[in-house]
Every structure is written in C-alpha cells, then in structure tokens.
Design an enzyme around this catalytic site. Structure first.
Site, short mmCIF file in Angstrom:
data_model
loop_
_atom_site.label_atom_id
_atom_site.label_comp_id
_atom_site.label_asym_id
_atom_site.label_seq_id
_atom_site.Cartn_x
_atom_site.Cartn_y
_atom_site.Cartn_z
N PRO A 9 0.16 5.92 9.00
CA PRO A 9 -0.41 7.00 8.57
C PRO A 9 -1.63 6.22 7.44
O PRO A 9 -1.86 5.89 6.78
CB PRO A 9 0.54 8.10 7.77
CG PRO A 9 2.21 7.05 8.09
CD PRO A 9 1.88 6.16 8.91
N ASN A 10 -2.85 7.36 7.61
CA ASN A 10 -3.74 7.20 6.58
C ASN A 10 -4.51 6.09 6.85
O ASN A 10 -5.79 5.67 6.05
CB ASN A 10 -3.21 7.08 5.03
CG ASN A 10 -2.81 9.27 5.35
OD1 ASN A 10 -3.28 10.00 5.18
ND2 ASN A 10 -1.42 9.35 5.17
N ARG A 17 -11.16 6.04 0.46
CA ARG A 17 -11.27 5.12 -0.89
C ARG A 17 -10.37 4.19 -1.10
O ARG A 17 -9.88 3.42 -0.25
CB ARG A 17 -10.30 7.27 -0.64
CG ARG A 17 -11.01 8.44 -1.48
CD ARG A 17 -10.42 9.28 -2.12
NE ARG A 17 -9.36 9.19 -0.91
CZ ARG A 17 -9.18 10.56 -0.28
NH1 ARG A 17 -9.96 11.06 -0.13
NH2 ARG A 17 -7.66 10.59 0.35
N TYR A 22 -7.36 -1.34 -0.96
CA TYR A 22 -6.87 -1.50 0.30
C TYR A 22 -9.06 -2.16 0.93
O TYR A 22 -8.93 -2.23 2.05
CB TYR A 22 -7.20 -0.42 1.27
CG TYR A 22 -5.82 0.48 1.24
CD1 TYR A 22 -5.08 0.23 0.98
CD2 TYR A 22 -5.72 2.02 0.18
CE1 TYR A 22 -3.85 0.12 0.68
CE2 TYR A 22 -4.00 2.40 0.49
CZ TYR A 22 -3.36 1.69 0.24
OH TYR A 22 -2.18 1.70 -0.31
N ASN A 73 1.09 -2.33 11.20
CA ASN A 73 1.43 -1.92 9.67
C ASN A 73 1.99 -0.40 9.79
O ASN A 73 1.32 0.61 10.21
CB ASN A 73 0.23 -2.51 9.08
CG ASN A 73 0.29 -1.61 7.79
OD1 ASN A 73 0.85 -1.51 7.35
ND2 ASN A 73 -1.00 -2.19 6.92
N ALA A 76 3.53 3.85 4.93
CA ALA A 76 4.00 4.57 3.93
C ALA A 76 5.55 4.73 4.89
O ALA A 76 6.42 5.11 4.00
CB ALA A 76 3.68 6.28 3.91
N GLU A 97 4.76 -7.74 10.59
CA GLU A 97 4.42 -6.73 9.89
C GLU A 97 2.81 -7.35 8.91
O GLU A 97 2.89 -8.55 8.23
CB GLU A 97 5.66 -6.24 8.49
CG GLU A 97 5.25 -5.77 7.88
CD GLU A 97 6.28 -5.65 6.23
OE1 GLU A 97 7.31 -6.27 6.32
OE2 GLU A 97 6.96 -4.27 6.32
N HIS A 99 0.56 -5.98 5.63
CA HIS A 99 0.21 -4.70 4.73
C HIS A 99 -1.26 -5.15 4.20
O HIS A 99 -1.28 -6.36 3.77
CB HIS A 99 1.03 -4.65 3.69
CG HIS A 99 2.92 -3.92 4.44
ND1 HIS A 99 2.66 -2.68 4.08
CD2 HIS A 99 3.34 -4.58 4.34
CE1 HIS A 99 3.45 -2.85 4.95
NE2 HIS A 99 4.64 -3.34 4.83
N ARG A 106 3.09 -3.95 -6.59
CA ARG A 106 3.21 -2.42 -6.61
C ARG A 106 4.63 -1.20 -6.92
O ARG A 106 5.06 -1.69 -7.24
CB ARG A 106 2.47 -2.05 -5.09
CG ARG A 106 1.31 -2.52 -4.86
CD ARG A 106 -0.14 -1.84 -4.01
NE ARG A 106 0.61 -0.82 -4.17
CZ ARG A 106 -0.14 0.73 -3.00
NH1 ARG A 106 -1.09 0.00 -1.83
NH2 ARG A 106 -0.45 1.75 -3.28
#
Ligand code: CA2
Length: 144
Positions: A9-10, A17, A22, A73, A76, A97, A99, A106
């Site tokens: 998601p996203n 943004r 990112y 990836n 969330a 995986e 990221h 974080r």
C-alpha cells in the site's frame, strides 16, 4: 526464470511526498528499474502493486507454477500481516524482502516484520537500488 515483484500500500505514491524517506523517484521509475534489471539478467518479470491485503495474498497464491521467486515490499503490511506471511510460507517460493527506507532506524512499530520470517534475505535503506540488489540475489540463489 520468472520473478514476481510485489509492492504494498501507498507505494504507488512514491515521489509525491516524503522524499527524505523514500526518495524523489516515482513509482514508474521503480517499475522501469525492475524491468531493466530483469531484462539485463535474462529474467521474466511482472511488477504488481496493490493497496489491499487480500489482493496481495491472492497474487502470492497465484504465483505458484508461474514464478520462480518473489521480491516483496509489503509496505505497512510488513508490520501487521500474518496473512501475507502465511501466503509466502504456503507457496514456499524463495522470497526477498525490500524496504526503500531503513526501517531499523524508524519507529518501534516498524521493527517487526512478519514477511521477513518467510524471506531468504532483506534489503533496506538502499532506496530503489534495494530492488536491483534483491533481483540479483534472487537470480544467484535460483541459479545455484
Ligand atoms: O521503506 C519502505 O519501503 C516501507 O516498506 C514503506 C512503507 C512503510 O509503511 C514501511 O514501514 C517501510 C510506506 C510506503 C508509503 O509510501 C509512500 C510514498 C510516498 C508518499 C507517502 C507514502
């Protein structure tokens, strides 16, 4: 050899943004990097993005017999989804995986990764380059 690249998601909003986290490149740049890398390495590839957990589970299930490995990836859902973990375990395809950000530096809630429990390797904090590294690692793993 065919690779399935899944983004959660996203991630379709990349470049819009939070460039400090990112990067400035957009989702089309991510897809182009993955497709170029796979073409150079002689790999077939499908790049998939969804904002819906169940759709990602369906895509992982459908990978069996069509793909030799997965780069994922989960965004969330990394930190919440036992369903994605179970799907990765169920198909038992080698999965890497990725990221974009360094999740280890974080928030506390990002320190858990369910998906990682079914992955052979994790890349984080390398920006989009992490996808390239993941594809190369997967090819090497599948070739040996
Ligand atoms: O660093 C990563 O790749 C993440 O998987 C990205 C997820 C985050 O929830 C994970 O903890 C780490 C978030 C992706 C959201 O992407 C956006 C892109 C542009 C603007 C807003 C969100």
């Amino acid at each position: 050899m065919n690779v399935l690249v899944i983004n959660g998601p996203n991630l379709n909003l990349l470049g819009i943004r939070e460039p400090d986290l990112y990067g400035k490149q957009d989702y089309a740049a991510l897809v182009a990097l993955v497709e170029e890398t796979c073409a150079q390495e002689g790999l077939g590839v499908e790049v998939y993005q969804s904002n819906h957990e169940g759709d990602i589970v369906d895509k992982i299930q459908a990978a069996l017999g069509k793909f030799d490995g997965i780069v994922i990836n989960p965004a969330a859902y990394t930190h919440t989804s036992v369903a994605i973990l179970d799907a990765l375990k169920a198909v038992a395809l080698p999965a890497v995986e990725v990221h974009i950000s360094d999740v280890s530096k974080r928030e506390e809630f990002r320190q858990v990764s369910y998906a990682r429990l079914a992955c052979i390797k994790t890349y984080m904090g390398l920006g989009l380059e992490g996808y390239r590294q993941a594809i190369l690692y997967l090819k090497d793993y599948l070739t040996k």
